[in-house]
Scaffold this active site. Sequence first.
Site: not given
Length: 455
Positions: A272, A323
Amino acid sequence: MRTLFAGRALLAQGWARDVRVAIGADGRIAAVEAGAVPQPGDERLGARILLPAPCNLHSHAFQRAMAGMTEARGPGGRDSFWTWRTLMYRFLEALSPDDIEAIAALVQIEMAEAGYAAVGEFHYLHNQPGGAAYDNPAELAARIAAAAAQTGLGLTLLPVLYVFGGCDGRPLAGGQLRFSCDFARFGRIVEGSVDAVKTLPADTRVGVAPHSLRAVPPDLVREAMYLRPHDPIHIHAAEQVAEVAEVEAAHGARPVALLLEMGIDARWCLIHCTHMQPAETIGLAKSGAVAGLCPITESNLGDGIFDGSRFRDAGGLFGIGSDSNIRISLGEELRTLEYSQRLGEQARAVLALPGSTGRVLLETALAGGARACGRDAGAIGIGKLADLMTLDGDNLALAGLDGDMALDGWIFAGDDRAVADVWSAGRRLVTGGRHHARDAVEARYRAVIARLRAA
């Protein structure tokens, strides 16, 4: 020795026709011959297009069971990553070890059917509800390994160090207690994870993952680097503006800048990399570390848009992860990444070099995923792990398309139905779009979900 014969294949040096690929008993590619003639015993792939299959570099498997449960706006007004996180903490308190294994197996099945050959499991669920350790500190890591034994998907297991609830050192509470481990316990979890994967194939890896600079102080991040000195290190970097501000206020530097000061290198994957300043973006690109991007989840959580053009121009390498696993689709991850760049820059073909966008997206994700997961894969070349996939050349989205255009058709016009076959280190996982263990794994998952929904 097994051999595949493909009419079309994307090799390390580019597209080729009439390709024979020999796979050794060690799961590695023993020979590649283009312009070949099929031989007796070859598996002939017909109209299917042979490609390298990438690693999914970032997964929290248990969150797959939350899909569809967090899409309503709460009574507090504007919803965000932080309100979603509160719901996630409540959900995970209901999960047993058996549940976690069943969910992880289903996730791995779906990854294989989407075209992934391996996964980097960022595993931070360690304890019982309430925070007490299991008799085996690595009990839940062992359940991830057990799922991989059932599915055959390649595994890089990344046990997570999670020390406190924020940079101010506030203690963990509620659902977070299932993540809690001081450094001594973390060492035992890493050792137990190594034991848990001993019966898995030789391509399995165990790395380490300090959760974030919000949950782990910089000195312990540095110590964690040496627990597995030759294996991958993953860390959540800059997903939310609030966490960037919190780290900067506590340590005098933004998280990516602080990690760059630590001397991160090609062993590292920063997950991220959403909120970076230009100097951080360029520094990360030049460090050799991989930017771990999870476009579907980052879109779902409203994280923001990665500075892709600047990172690409500086020579940066990215990989793709799923994720939260709310939607597991390799092609859709690549498409979502490129579309986010187009929306941000109001342009087209943003991440492409001159030529095909799909080719650049796939080949970058192949190289980035392999590096991030410590996996000697990412291309069809002699000596590489036989992480392979095929696209169904008869799929309507690929009709009349060849070479790079076929990749563009799959990524921008197609869906998972185009994925026909997947091998992980030579292990055949998917045939005709379906994993060989789907029926049993899906039945077990459905039983878990029925119980969780009724609770």
